[in-house]
Design a protein around this motif. Structure first.
Motif, PDB file in Angstrom:
ATOM      1  N   VAL A  11       0.846  -1.197   0.000  1.00  0.00           N
ATOM      2  CA  VAL A  11       0.000   0.000   0.000  1.00  0.00           C
ATOM      3  C   VAL A  11       0.882   1.248   0.000  1.00  0.00           C
ATOM      4  O   VAL A  11       1.857   1.334   0.750  1.00  0.00           O
ATOM      5  CB  VAL A  11      -0.914   0.044   1.249  1.00  0.00           C
ATOM      6  CG1 VAL A  11      -1.809   1.284   1.222  1.00  0.00           C
ATOM      7  CG2 VAL A  11      -1.740  -1.231   1.363  1.00  0.00           C
ATOM      8  N   VAL A  12       0.536   2.215  -0.844  1.00  0.00           N
ATOM      9  CA  VAL A  12       1.201   3.511  -0.842  1.00  0.00           C
ATOM     10  C   VAL A  12       0.132   4.589  -0.686  1.00  0.00           C
ATOM     11  O   VAL A  12      -0.827   4.626  -1.470  1.00  0.00           O
ATOM     12  CB  VAL A  12       2.004   3.761  -2.134  1.00  0.00           C
ATOM     13  CG1 VAL A  12       2.623   5.158  -2.110  1.00  0.00           C
ATOM     14  CG2 VAL A  12       3.086   2.707  -2.306  1.00  0.00           C
ATOM     15  N   VAL A  13       0.303   5.443   0.320  1.00  0.00           N
ATOM     16  CA  VAL A  13      -0.623   6.559   0.532  1.00  0.00           C
ATOM     17  C   VAL A  13       0.132   7.849   0.224  1.00  0.00           C
ATOM     18  O   VAL A  13       1.064   8.222   0.937  1.00  0.00           O
ATOM     19  CB  VAL A  13      -1.164   6.583   1.972  1.00  0.00           C
ATOM     20  CG1 VAL A  13      -2.121   7.765   2.150  1.00  0.00           C
ATOM     21  CG2 VAL A  13      -1.869   5.269   2.307  1.00  0.00           C
ATOM     22  N   HIS A  14      -0.268   8.495  -0.857  1.00  0.00           N
ATOM     23  CA  HIS A  14       0.398   9.721  -1.289  1.00  0.00           C
ATOM     24  C   HIS A  14      -0.167  10.924  -0.531  1.00  0.00           C
ATOM     25  O   HIS A  14      -1.384  11.036  -0.339  1.00  0.00           O
ATOM     26  CB  HIS A  14       0.202   9.933  -2.787  1.00  0.00           C
ATOM     27  CG  HIS A  14       0.795   8.849  -3.634  1.00  0.00           C
ATOM     28  ND1 HIS A  14       2.046   8.936  -4.179  1.00  0.00           N
ATOM     29  CD2 HIS A  14       0.299   7.633  -4.013  1.00  0.00           C
ATOM     30  CE1 HIS A  14       2.321   7.845  -4.869  1.00  0.00           C
ATOM     31  NE2 HIS A  14       1.266   7.032  -4.790  1.00  0.00           N
ATOM     32  N   GLU A  15       0.723  11.819  -0.129  1.00  0.00           N
ATOM     33  CA  GLU A  15       0.288  13.057   0.514  1.00  0.00           C
ATOM     34  C   GLU A  15      -0.342  13.982  -0.522  1.00  0.00           C
ATOM     35  O   GLU A  15       0.096  14.002  -1.686  1.00  0.00           O
ATOM     36  CB  GLU A  15       1.473  13.761   1.173  1.00  0.00           C
ATOM     37  CG  GLU A  15       2.042  13.035   2.378  1.00  0.00           C
ATOM     38  CD  GLU A  15       1.045  12.951   3.518  1.00  0.00           C
ATOM     39  OE1 GLU A  15       0.309  13.937   3.736  1.00  0.00           O
ATOM     40  OE2 GLU A  15       0.999  11.911   4.190  1.00  0.00           O
ATOM     41  N   PRO A  16      -1.361  14.741  -0.135  1.00  0.00           N
ATOM     42  CA  PRO A  16      -1.948  15.703  -1.082  1.00  0.00           C
ATOM     43  C   PRO A  16      -0.867  16.653  -1.600  1.00  0.00           C
ATOM     44  O   PRO A  16      -0.036  17.130  -0.817  1.00  0.00           O
ATOM     45  CB  PRO A  16      -2.986  16.448  -0.235  1.00  0.00           C
ATOM     46  CG  PRO A  16      -3.331  15.486   0.856  1.00  0.00           C
ATOM     47  CD  PRO A  16      -2.064  14.744   1.162  1.00  0.00           C
ATOM     48  N   PRO A  17      -0.833  16.898  -2.891  1.00  0.00           N
ATOM     49  CA  PRO A  17       0.215  17.758  -3.459  1.00  0.00           C
ATOM     50  C   PRO A  17       0.097  19.197  -2.987  1.00  0.00           C
ATOM     51  O   PRO A  17      -1.001  19.694  -2.707  1.00  0.00           O
ATOM     52  CB  PRO A  17      -0.021  17.654  -4.968  1.00  0.00           C
ATOM     53  CG  PRO A  17      -1.447  17.248  -5.106  1.00  0.00           C
ATOM     54  CD  PRO A  17      -1.751  16.392  -3.922  1.00  0.00           C
ATOM     55  N   SER A  18       1.251  19.861  -2.893  1.00  0.00           N
ATOM     56  CA  SER A  18       1.275  21.261  -2.471  1.00  0.00           C
ATOM     57  C   SER A  18       2.402  21.979  -3.207  1.00  0.00           C
ATOM     58  O   SER A  18       3.497  21.429  -3.342  1.00  0.00           O
ATOM     59  CB  SER A  18       1.495  21.339  -0.960  1.00  0.00           C
ATOM     60  OG  SER A  18       1.527  22.681  -0.526  1.00  0.00           O
ATOM     61  N   PRO A  19       2.138  23.183  -3.736  1.00  0.00           N
ATOM     62  CA  PRO A  19       0.850  23.872  -3.715  1.00  0.00           C
ATOM     63  C   PRO A  19      -0.127  23.252  -4.714  1.00  0.00           C
ATOM     64  O   PRO A  19       0.290  22.645  -5.694  1.00  0.00           O
ATOM     65  CB  PRO A  19       1.207  25.292  -4.134  1.00  0.00           C
ATOM     66  CG  PRO A  19       2.400  25.110  -5.030  1.00  0.00           C
ATOM     67  CD  PRO A  19       3.182  23.977  -4.431  1.00  0.00           C
ATOM     68  N   ARG A  20      -1.421  23.432  -4.428  1.00  0.00           N
ATOM     69  CA  ARG A  20      -2.421  22.969  -5.394  1.00  0.00           C
ATOM     70  C   ARG A  20      -2.402  23.881  -6.614  1.00  0.00           C
ATOM     71  O   ARG A  20      -2.230  25.093  -6.491  1.00  0.00           O
ATOM     72  CB  ARG A  20      -3.819  22.993  -4.783  1.00  0.00           C
ATOM     73  CG  ARG A  20      -4.082  21.977  -3.721  1.00  0.00           C
ATOM     74  CD  ARG A  20      -5.568  21.845  -3.473  1.00  0.00           C
ATOM     75  NE  ARG A  20      -6.229  23.139  -3.301  1.00  0.00           N
ATOM     76  CZ  ARG A  20      -7.556  23.332  -3.374  1.00  0.00           C
ATOM     77  NH1 ARG A  20      -8.356  22.319  -3.633  1.00  0.00           N
ATOM     78  NH2 ARG A  20      -8.086  24.520  -3.184  1.00  0.00           N
TER      79      ARG A  20
ATOM     80  N   LEU B 188       7.055  31.782  -7.444  1.00  0.00           N
ATOM     81  CA  LEU B 188       5.820  31.492  -6.725  1.00  0.00           C
ATOM     82  C   LEU B 188       6.022  31.586  -5.220  1.00  0.00           C
ATOM     83  O   LEU B 188       7.102  31.292  -4.705  1.00  0.00           O
ATOM     84  CB  LEU B 188       5.323  30.088  -7.095  1.00  0.00           C
ATOM     85  CG  LEU B 188       4.984  29.869  -8.563  1.00  0.00           C
ATOM     86  CD1 LEU B 188       4.664  28.406  -8.804  1.00  0.00           C
ATOM     87  CD2 LEU B 188       3.804  30.738  -8.964  1.00  0.00           C
ATOM     88  N   ARG B 189       4.959  31.955  -4.531  1.00  0.00           N
ATOM     89  CA  ARG B 189       5.000  31.957  -3.080  1.00  0.00           C
ATOM     90  C   ARG B 189       5.071  30.525  -2.576  1.00  0.00           C
ATOM     91  O   ARG B 189       4.639  29.587  -3.232  1.00  0.00           O
ATOM     92  CB  ARG B 189       3.747  32.646  -2.530  1.00  0.00           C
ATOM     93  CG  ARG B 189       3.610  34.096  -2.984  1.00  0.00           C
ATOM     94  CD  ARG B 189       2.322  34.711  -2.483  1.00  0.00           C
ATOM     95  NE  ARG B 189       2.115  36.042  -3.039  1.00  0.00           N
ATOM     96  CZ  ARG B 189       1.066  36.807  -2.767  1.00  0.00           C
ATOM     97  NH1 ARG B 189       0.131  36.369  -1.951  1.00  0.00           N
ATOM     98  NH2 ARG B 189       0.951  37.999  -3.314  1.00  0.00           N
ATOM     99  N   SER B 190       5.629  30.372  -1.391  1.00  0.00           N
ATOM    100  CA  SER B 190       5.847  29.024  -0.860  1.00  0.00           C
ATOM    101  C   SER B 190       4.576  28.388  -0.316  1.00  0.00           C
ATOM    102  O   SER B 190       4.536  27.187  -0.069  1.00  0.00           O
ATOM    103  CB  SER B 190       6.911  29.059   0.246  1.00  0.00           C
ATOM    104  OG  SER B 190       6.513  29.942   1.290  1.00  0.00           O
ATOM    105  N   THR B 191       3.557  29.205  -0.090  1.00  0.00           N
ATOM    106  CA  THR B 191       2.310  28.670   0.454  1.00  0.00           C
ATOM    107  C   THR B 191       1.136  29.100  -0.416  1.00  0.00           C
ATOM    108  O   THR B 191       1.236  30.029  -1.210  1.00  0.00           O
ATOM    109  CB  THR B 191       2.065  29.190   1.885  1.00  0.00           C
ATOM    110  OG1 THR B 191       1.992  30.629   1.855  1.00  0.00           O
ATOM    111  CG2 THR B 191       3.186  28.766   2.817  1.00  0.00           C
ATOM    112  N   GLY B 192       0.010  28.411  -0.226  1.00  0.00           N
ATOM    113  CA  GLY B 192      -1.203  28.815  -0.921  1.00  0.00           C
ATOM    114  C   GLY B 192      -1.346  28.224  -2.303  1.00  0.00           C
ATOM    115  O   GLY B 192      -0.380  27.759  -2.920  1.00  0.00           O
ATOM    116  N   ASP B 193      -2.573  28.237  -2.797  1.00  0.00           N
ATOM    117  CA  ASP B 193      -2.887  27.692  -4.112  1.00  0.00           C
ATOM    118  C   ASP B 193      -2.335  28.572  -5.231  1.00  0.00           C
ATOM    119  O   ASP B 193      -2.105  29.766  -5.051  1.00  0.00           O
ATOM    120  CB  ASP B 193      -4.405  27.590  -4.293  1.00  0.00           C
ATOM    121  CG  ASP B 193      -5.044  26.599  -3.340  1.00  0.00           C
ATOM    122  OD1 ASP B 193      -4.336  25.689  -2.870  1.00  0.00           O
ATOM    123  OD2 ASP B 193      -6.259  26.730  -3.077  1.00  0.00           O
TER     124      ASP B 193
END
Length: 251
Positions: free
Chosen positions: A72-81, A191-196
């Motif tokens: 099983v592999v659970v991928h972390e939600p990508p960031s930034p979206r 790009l900024r390091s945070t946020g969509d």
């Protein structure tokens, strides 16, 4: 050879030794089209980040495959979206844009009824259009082995896109409006390091001056991709690729 990849609407178990079942249309594709047999290895994802490697242990009829989970592999939600606001293209080019955006790795696609869009979605046609885009995104995610199937939002008005831009910028993100006359180049943006990251792609007739002004007033930057003018159905995917590479998502 890489194992074939399938998506399960019923989700996938996260325990080794558990049994995952593909049935209905997906099971039919596995059994009758791909002709998976007992002992073969398959990859099954839930479209929300979990992907299991499993060994086929049973084939029932023409549309049911049973497989035992090996890993099983659970991928972390990508960031930034990366959120792409796609003005409605004409004809089948809308499906092409969604297919390309999915393969590249966009996270959300927002169909937009721009003032100069040739295609018009109203009433039931809007719902059918959104559902068709969702089907296209799902199939493209399977083909490109994406652990996440991108979200396809309901049809948005210009006012709703302005609100989306404002929310993204207000929470530390970035919003870019693709425009062939912009002096700012996509490749020069840090790009900024945070946020969509919100990318707004106009229709065949281009974004109107009023729309451009409204997006910029909400905090968006107008930017161009390069010396050539791309079709609306391909511009979003190219812009998303630039963003995904520059923010490290492709590392």
């Amino acid at each position: 050879m890489t194992a074939p990849f399938f998506l399960s609407d019923a989700g996938v178990p996260r325990q080794e030794g558990a049994v995952v079942v593909l049935e209905g249309a997906e099971g039919r594709h596995a059994v009758s089209v791909r002709r998976i047999t007992v002992g073969e290895t398959v990859l099954v994802g839930d479209g929300f980040g979990t992907v299991v490697e499993a060994e086929a242990i049973g084939v029932v009829g023409r549309d049911r495959l049973e497989a035992r989970v090996v890993s099983v592999v659970v991928h972390e939600p990508p960031s930034p979206r990366v959120i792409v606001v796609q003005a409605l293209p004409k004809g089948e080019r809308g499906d092409l844009s969604v297919e390309l955006l999915t393969e590249v790795g966009a996270d959300v696609v927002v169909p937009w009824s721009a003032s100069r869009s040739v295609a018009v979605w109203k009433g039931e046609k809007a719902q059918r259009g959104v559902e068709k885009w969702r089907t296209t995104a799902r199939e493209a995610a399977k083909q490109s082995r994406q652990p996440f199937v991108p979200e396809i939002d309901p049809l948005a008005t210009t006012a709703e896109v302005v609100a989306l831009v404002s929310a993204a910028v207000g929470s530390g993100g970035t919003a870019l409006v693709l425009h062939e006359a912009a002096s700012l180049r996509m490749s020069s943006i840090r790009l900024r390091s945070t946020g969509d990251v919100v990318l707004v792609v106009g229709p065949e007739g281009g974004i109107s001056d009023d729309e451009k002004a409204a997006f910029e007033a909400a905090g968006a930057l107008s930017a161009r991709l390069g010396p050539s003018v791309l079709r609306t159905s391909t511009a979003g995917a190219v812009a998303a690729a630039v963003v995904l590479a520059s923010c490290g998502r492709w590392d």
